[in-house]
Design a protein around this motif. Structure first.
Motif, PDB file in Angstrom:
ATOM      1  N   SER A  64       0.832  -1.213   0.000  1.00  0.00           N
ATOM      2  CA  SER A  64       0.000   0.000   0.000  1.00  0.00           C
ATOM      3  C   SER A  64       0.855   1.247   0.000  1.00  0.00           C
ATOM      4  N   ILE A  65       1.966   1.200   0.734  1.00  0.00           N
ATOM      5  CA  ILE A  65       2.839   2.382   0.754  1.00  0.00           C
ATOM      6  C   ILE A  65       3.462   2.589  -0.623  1.00  0.00           C
ATOM      7  N   ILE A  66       3.944   1.483  -1.211  1.00  0.00           N
ATOM      8  CA  ILE A  66       4.527   1.584  -2.554  1.00  0.00           C
ATOM      9  C   ILE A  66       3.470   2.123  -3.521  1.00  0.00           C
ATOM     10  N   ALA A  67       2.226   1.638  -3.365  1.00  0.00           N
ATOM     11  CA  ALA A  67       1.164   2.044  -4.290  1.00  0.00           C
ATOM     12  C   ALA A  67       0.945   3.545  -4.246  1.00  0.00           C
ATOM     13  N   LEU A  68       0.936   4.122  -3.032  1.00  0.00           N
ATOM     14  CA  LEU A  68       0.714   5.570  -2.925  1.00  0.00           C
ATOM     15  C   LEU A  68       1.775   6.337  -3.697  1.00  0.00           C
ATOM     16  N   GLY A  69       3.027   5.895  -3.549  1.00  0.00           N
ATOM     17  CA  GLY A  69       4.092   6.565  -4.290  1.00  0.00           C
ATOM     18  C   GLY A  69       3.983   6.298  -5.780  1.00  0.00           C
ATOM     19  N   ALA A  70       3.709   5.041  -6.122  1.00  0.00           N
ATOM     20  CA  ALA A  70       3.776   4.630  -7.532  1.00  0.00           C
ATOM     21  C   ALA A  70       2.629   5.205  -8.350  1.00  0.00           C
ATOM     22  N   MET A  71       1.448   5.377  -7.741  1.00  0.00           N
ATOM     23  CA  MET A  71       0.327   5.913  -8.524  1.00  0.00           C
ATOM     24  C   MET A  71       0.615   7.352  -8.956  1.00  0.00           C
ATOM     25  N   GLY A  72       1.194   8.132  -8.037  1.00  0.00           N
ATOM     26  CA  GLY A  72       1.554   9.499  -8.404  1.00  0.00           C
ATOM     27  C   GLY A  72       2.676   9.511  -9.427  1.00  0.00           C
ATOM     28  N   LEU A  73       3.650   8.624  -9.206  1.00  0.00           N
ATOM     29  CA  LEU A  73       4.806   8.573 -10.102  1.00  0.00           C
ATOM     30  C   LEU A  73       4.385   8.206 -11.519  1.00  0.00           C
ATOM     31  N   THR A  74       3.452   7.272 -11.624  1.00  0.00           N
ATOM     32  CA  THR A  74       3.043   6.827 -12.958  1.00  0.00           C
ATOM     33  C   THR A  74       2.240   7.919 -13.667  1.00  0.00           C
ATOM     34  N   LEU A  75       1.426   8.692 -12.906  1.00  0.00           N
ATOM     35  CA  LEU A  75       0.698   9.805 -13.521  1.00  0.00           C
ATOM     36  C   LEU A  75       1.681  10.855 -14.038  1.00  0.00           C
ATOM     37  N   TRP A  89       1.144  17.394 -10.740  1.00  0.00           N
ATOM     38  CA  TRP A  89       2.181  17.596  -9.722  1.00  0.00           C
ATOM     39  C   TRP A  89       1.562  17.618  -8.327  1.00  0.00           C
ATOM     40  N   VAL A  90       0.438  18.349  -8.200  1.00  0.00           N
ATOM     41  CA  VAL A  90      -0.209  18.435  -6.886  1.00  0.00           C
ATOM     42  C   VAL A  90      -0.550  17.033  -6.388  1.00  0.00           C
ATOM     43  N   ILE A  91      -1.162  16.235  -7.264  1.00  0.00           N
ATOM     44  CA  ILE A  91      -1.573  14.895  -6.849  1.00  0.00           C
ATOM     45  C   ILE A  91      -0.360  13.994  -6.621  1.00  0.00           C
ATOM     46  N   GLY A  92       0.582  14.039  -7.560  1.00  0.00           N
ATOM     47  CA  GLY A  92       1.768  13.183  -7.439  1.00  0.00           C
ATOM     48  C   GLY A  92       2.543  13.476  -6.176  1.00  0.00           C
ATOM     49  N   ALA A  93       2.824  14.762  -5.929  1.00  0.00           N
ATOM     50  CA  ALA A  93       3.605  15.121  -4.747  1.00  0.00           C
ATOM     51  C   ALA A  93       2.804  14.869  -3.476  1.00  0.00           C
ATOM     52  N   GLY A  94       1.478  15.131  -3.532  1.00  0.00           N
ATOM     53  CA  GLY A  94       0.642  14.888  -2.363  1.00  0.00           C
ATOM     54  C   GLY A  94       0.634  13.419  -1.984  1.00  0.00           C
ATOM     55  N   LEU A  95       0.467  12.548  -2.982  1.00  0.00           N
ATOM     56  CA  LEU A  95       0.479  11.109  -2.711  1.00  0.00           C
ATOM     57  C   LEU A  95       1.838  10.676  -2.180  1.00  0.00           C
ATOM     58  N   ALA A  96       2.896  11.224  -2.771  1.00  0.00           N
ATOM     59  CA  ALA A  96       4.240  10.874  -2.307  1.00  0.00           C
ATOM     60  C   ALA A  96       4.404  11.288  -0.844  1.00  0.00           C
ATOM     61  N   ALA A  97       3.859  12.454  -0.493  1.00  0.00           N
ATOM     62  CA  ALA A  97       3.973  12.929   0.880  1.00  0.00           C
ATOM     63  C   ALA A  97       3.301  11.954   1.843  1.00  0.00           C
ATOM     64  N   VAL A  98       2.070  11.528   1.496  1.00  0.00           N
ATOM     65  CA  VAL A  98       1.373  10.563   2.352  1.00  0.00           C
ATOM     66  C   VAL A  98       2.204   9.289   2.467  1.00  0.00           C
ATOM     67  N   ALA A  99       2.723   8.807   1.325  1.00  0.00           N
ATOM     68  CA  ALA A  99       3.520   7.577   1.334  1.00  0.00           C
ATOM     69  C   ALA A  99       4.733   7.719   2.241  1.00  0.00           C
ATOM     70  N   GLY A 100       5.395   8.870   2.174  1.00  0.00           N
ATOM     71  CA  GLY A 100       6.596   9.079   2.987  1.00  0.00           C
ATOM     72  C   GLY A 100       6.287   9.025   4.471  1.00  0.00           C
ATOM     73  N   VAL A 101       5.194   9.684   4.869  1.00  0.00           N
ATOM     74  CA  VAL A 101       4.832   9.699   6.295  1.00  0.00           C
ATOM     75  C   VAL A 101       4.459   8.288   6.752  1.00  0.00           C
ATOM     76  N   LEU A 102       3.677   7.581   5.931  1.00  0.00           N
ATOM     77  CA  LEU A 102       3.281   6.223   6.306  1.00  0.00           C
ATOM     78  C   LEU A 102       4.510   5.308   6.396  1.00  0.00           C
ATOM     79  N   LEU A 103       5.449   5.504   5.485  1.00  0.00           N
ATOM     80  CA  LEU A 103       6.665   4.690   5.530  1.00  0.00           C
ATOM     81  C   LEU A 103       7.413   4.936   6.838  1.00  0.00           C
ATOM     82  N   ALA A 104       7.497   6.217   7.229  1.00  0.00           N
ATOM     83  CA  ALA A 104       8.198   6.541   8.470  1.00  0.00           C
ATOM     84  C   ALA A 104       7.478   5.932   9.670  1.00  0.00           C
ATOM     85  N   VAL A 105       6.139   5.891   9.615  1.00  0.00           N
ATOM     86  CA  VAL A 105       5.384   5.276  10.700  1.00  0.00           C
ATOM     87  C   VAL A 105       5.629   3.769  10.721  1.00  0.00           C
ATOM     88  N   PHE A 106       5.569   3.144   9.542  1.00  0.00           N
ATOM     89  CA  PHE A 106       5.680   1.686   9.454  1.00  0.00           C
ATOM     90  C   PHE A 106       7.070   1.211   9.876  1.00  0.00           C
TER      91      PHE A 106
END
Lengths: 308, 328
Positions: free
Chosen positions: A18-29, A213-230
């Motif tokens: 799920s964490i990878i997905a958050l990053g990857a969906m923005g990256l692919t867009l 960019w807004v969506i990609g960076a926003g999703l990446a931000a969520v992914a980063g925080v979740l990764l740090a939590v996990f």
């Protein structure tokens, strides 16, 4: 017994997925709309994770919001307060970078590699910035240790994992609704499909790109925080190290296809965890990559993607 | 006076490293500058070159030292008199490093060279990381995270250790000069013209009857061999290699920055870029106050790359235009 262990690995893999997905969906867009590999994506994750650390430990802590251990989770509600701010800052920074750097390159007709190299420069600069401000040592969000949940079949997972999976699910569904129901989402998919055709139809592709960019960076931000939590830690290279699984998921799913990226991320996450049953866990990053190579050789356009 | 000598000594040590980086940049120029192969896994070839040379030439491990690795070639003493007093082992080590990289590059390229440029990029990044993980985890191979040390010096007995850098600088510059001439000649040959044609337009090259995949594979192997030589030169300079040495930033992306700054597609530019970027990297540590913080350097290198892309996308020198003798 072995099959039980396997199940726990599968669950862990889904959380990682799920964490990878958050990053990857923005990256692919971004990849689909801007036609270049955004190498700074991982470092956007890093900087967002650190921004949350900053917001929790300075402003929120100063006004007395210091709670930890919300419900079954290790973190407190200040993290939930800080998260939207980190997302906004990351999105804002991405838009600024596009206006200052990428748009100029685009208007000049720069090739995909020049754009990728520029994003590499951004990645290095961001990492430098993180290390200047927060130093290179391991940091943590303020946390309280919690007991693992015991699920049926003897599967044990940290409660935070449920939170991560929940957030990922909500964000993914919102993204799906955005892409299918809103005008900007449809324009985004059209632009990823064929820029010229989108432009002829009257879509302002520059606006679409800014929203991407807004969506990609926003999703990446969520992914980063979740990764740090996990992982229960923050490191300046945490996002950079995430690039290989991110790109593996993107390519597995077919470039420009967020749904493909989601499933690609799950495949990468689960197989990397499950493989540790047979091989040395320190080879985990190599597994994502091995899957990637096999897919590239057999299906160069990804498992789900058909677009060129 | 003593101070001046110190500065010169420092400058020579700096030039050795810059010269070694220039070798890598030449190799990258063969990949990216001339053929358009987007290799962001230089660190992998760097590691294989350095480890091959180090394993061949360091003495076998002493069991009393809790070493993990099995193979120690100990080439200098095994060659004995055959060294002819000029430490012939060094030449063998460089050739072996180049060969090892060539073989690995052939295997990788055979599978992946047909991929689109950004796919190839991710593939090479992944391979470099995998190679690093292998050296890190397989202790029997190269001592794992402890790395290999006491790697012998070339002609180390000839001069006082304090002045050794002067000698090694000459060695590095000779190797660099040789590679520069070789690459320049190859690029100006019909073979090199095919590479450039592929870079400009693969389809047209294919239509002209060129076996594009084969030429790309050759360029990939040649560039990798050059990087292997760079790795070996590095190993005998620092005399210590461990998996940490081969992190993507210092072993891949700094080299990319060098090529982009100097001028991709231009061998002189590649060498110039190495000295400039390494000059900035090393020079900034003498800046006053907080500016000498290594993290500020990281930030500056990042900004430098973005700046070059924005304002001088062709690099300082840019590619030399070549015309046919008959038409000018």
């Amino acid at each position: 017994m072995t099959s039980v262990v396997e199940l726990e690995l599968v669950v862990n893999g889904l959380v990682m997925g799920s964490i990878i997905a958050l990053g990857a969906m923005g990256l692919t867009l971004l990849y689909g709309n801007l036609k270049f590999a955004h190498i700074a994506h991982g470092d956007f994750m890093t900087i967002a994770a650190y921004l949350v650390l900053f917001i929790i430990s300075v402003p929120l802590s100063n006004i007395g919001l210091k709670a930890i251990g919300l419900g079954p989770f290790t973190f407190g509600y200040p993290l939930l307060v800080a998260l939207p701010f980190a997302v906004l800052i990351a999105a804002f920074a991405a838009v600024l970078l596009d206006l200052g750097v990428y748009r100029r390159l685009r208007n000049r007709g720069s090739g995909t590699v020049v754009m990728a190299m520029a994003s590499l420069g951004v990645a290095i600069a961001l990492r430098g910035l993180v290390q200047i401000i927060w130093g290179g040592d391991i940091q943590q969000y303020p946390r309280m240790s919690k007991l693992f949940f015991k699920l049926p079949m003897d599967v044990r997972i940290p409660p935070d994992a449920l939170f991560i999976a929940g957030i990922a699910l909500v964000v993914t569904i919102s993204l799906h609704l955005l892409l299918t129901k809103t005008k900007i989402g449809k324009a985004m998919r059209a632009t990823a499909d064929n820029v010229d055709l989108a432009r002829v139809t009257g879509i302002n592709t520059e606006i679409v790109i800014l929203w991407t960019w807004v969506i990609g960076a926003g999703l990446a931000a969520v992914a980063g925080v979740l990764l740090a939590v996990f992982q229960a830690q923050l490191l300046p290279i945490m996002g950079w190290k995430f690039l290989i699984p991110l790109f593996s998921a993107v390519i597995l799913g077919g470039i420009g296809n967020p749904y493909g990226a989601f499933w690609g991320a799950m495949i990468v996450g689960v197989s990397a965890e499950v493989a540790t049953q047979w091989i040395n866990p320190s080879y985990k990053p190599a597994i994502a990559f091995a899957i990637l190579i096999v897919v590239l050789l057999l299906r160069p356009r990804g498992i789900f993607g058909v677009r060129d | 006076m003593i101070d001046l000598l110190g500065i010169v000594d420092y400058g020579v040590g700096w030039a050795v490293v810059a010269g070694i980086y220039a070798v890598f940049t030449l190799g990258l120029n063969v990949h990216w500058g001339f053929t358009g192969l987007f290799n962001i896994g230089i660190a992998g070839f760097f590691a294989i070159g350095a480890y091959t040379s180090a394993l061949l030439t360091t003495p076998s491990p002493d069991t009393a030292l809790f070493e993990d690795f099995v193979f120690g070639g100990d080439l200098p003493s095994r060659l004995g008199v055959l060294n002819l007093g000029i430490d012939l082992w060094f030449v063998i080590a460089l050739l072996a490093a180049a060969t090892a990289c060539g073989i690995i590059a052939f295997a990788i390229g055979f599978l992946t060279i047909r991929l689109k440029e950004d796919y190839l990029a991710i593939t090479t990044l992944g391979i470099a990381e995998t190679i690093r993980l292998v050296f890190l985890n397989e202790g029997w191979l190269a001592n794992g995270s402890r790395g290999l040390y006491n790697i012998p010096k070339y002609l180390g007995g000839l001069v006082h250790p304090e002045h050794y850098n002067y000698l090694y600088l000459i060695v590095v510059l000779l190797v660099l000069g040789f590679l520069y001439i070789a690459v320049s000649r190859a690029i100006n040959s019909p073979w090199g013209r095919v590479l450039k044609a592929i870079r400009e337009d693969e389809m047209t090259a294919q239509a002209s009857g060129k076996n594009v995949a084969l030429f790309k594979l050759q360029a990939f192997v040649v560039g990798a061999c050059i990087m292997g030589v760079g790795g070996a030169l590095y190993a005998h300079n620092i005399r210590f290699v461990s998996p940490i040495t081969f992190d993507p930033l210092m072993a891949t992306f700094v080299i990319w920055a060098m090529l982009m700054v100097g001028g991709s597609g231009n061998n002189k530019g590649a060498i110039l870029g190495s000295f400039i970027v390494w000059g900035i990297w090393a020079g900034t540590q003498f800046l006053p106050g907080f500016l000498s913080d290594p993290n500020i350097r990281l930030l500056m290198i990042g900004v430098l790359i973005v700046g070059v892309m924005l304002f001088k996308p062709g690099g300082i020198l840019g590619e030399e235009r070549r015309f046919s003798n008959r038409v000018t």
